[in-house]
Motif scaffolding. Sequence first.
Motif, PDB file in Angstrom:
ATOM      1  N   GLU A 115       0.841  -1.181   0.000  1.00 33.15           N
ATOM      2  CA  GLU A 115       0.000   0.000   0.000  1.00 33.15           C
ATOM      3  C   GLU A 115       0.882   1.240   0.000  1.00 33.15           C
ATOM      4  N   THR A 117       1.228   5.769  -0.358  1.00 34.42           N
ATOM      5  CA  THR A 117       0.526   6.973   0.068  1.00 34.42           C
ATOM      6  C   THR A 117       0.815   8.127  -0.884  1.00 34.42           C
ATOM      7  N   CYS A 120      -3.217  14.640  -0.941  1.00 34.31           N
ATOM      8  CA  CYS A 120      -4.288  15.251  -1.725  1.00 34.31           C
ATOM      9  C   CYS A 120      -3.754  16.558  -2.303  1.00 34.31           C
ATOM     10  N   LEU A 127      -3.145  10.224   1.952  1.00 31.59           N
ATOM     11  CA  LEU A 127      -4.117   9.216   1.548  1.00 31.59           C
ATOM     12  C   LEU A 127      -3.408   7.959   1.073  1.00 31.59           C
ATOM     13  N   TRP A 129      -3.256   4.458  -1.283  1.00 26.75           N
ATOM     14  CA  TRP A 129      -3.757   3.958  -2.554  1.00 26.75           C
ATOM     15  C   TRP A 129      -3.036   2.673  -2.911  1.00 26.75           C
ATOM     16  N   ASP A 134      -8.645   6.817 -10.525  1.00 28.27           N
ATOM     17  CA  ASP A 134      -9.281   8.011  -9.992  1.00 28.27           C
ATOM     18  C   ASP A 134      -9.543   7.835  -8.499  1.00 28.27           C
ATOM     19  N   TYR A 135      -9.338   8.922  -7.764  1.00 29.16           N
ATOM     20  CA  TYR A 135      -9.575   8.908  -6.321  1.00 29.16           C
ATOM     21  C   TYR A 135     -10.317  10.169  -5.912  1.00 29.16           C
ATOM     22  N   CYS A 137     -10.791  12.583  -2.462  1.00 30.61           N
ATOM     23  CA  CYS A 137     -10.295  12.860  -1.115  1.00 30.61           C
ATOM     24  C   CYS A 137     -11.487  12.882  -0.154  1.00 30.61           C
ATOM     25  N   LYS A 143     -11.415  15.540  -6.616  1.00 27.46           N
ATOM     26  CA  LYS A 143     -11.157  14.369  -7.460  1.00 27.46           C
ATOM     27  C   LYS A 143      -9.781  14.517  -8.091  1.00 27.46           C
TER      28      LYS A 143
END
Length: 159
Positions: A115, A117, A120, A127, A129, A134-135, A137, A143
């Motif tokens: 994982e 990070t 944002c 965060l 990921w 697409d993510y 916050c 977005k």
Amino acid sequence: MKSLLFRLAGTFSAEIGSELYLKLKEETLSPSLFCLDFSEVEEVTEVGWEFLRKITERCKETGSKVAGFGWKGSLTENLPLGFHFFPTESECIHYLESQILSETPANELTPKSEEKTVHCPECQSLLRWKLAGDYLCPQCKTKFFVNKKGWVSTYERLL
């Protein structure tokens, strides 16, 4: 695998040595490549040689690699075991890159299941990921897109 170039200048003594060691200690949480530019270093003190030895040991412990180039003086018996000096930057970089055992590019050596990070782009929240895509916050609802290398791209807003 991260790679960093440090350009050093002046006298490589306790002050520069300790600062460099702390920075490398911070960066060696994962294996990294470190290239040290000594072309503007006028002198390496005895304490400076000791910090180079500590840096070399830290890199061995963490799977990182370190090498230097550009030292105009003669290399003494103080040179730490495992620390390599080269006449030019390109030779130093070539040596460090040859130490990567995988065919995978250095910026893609992290395991796929690990994982990662990102921050944002709007509110700088940290965060997590796993895959490119697409993510959104959860804090500010911005977005953004994260590519497979971990680079963040924001979307333009139409007013």
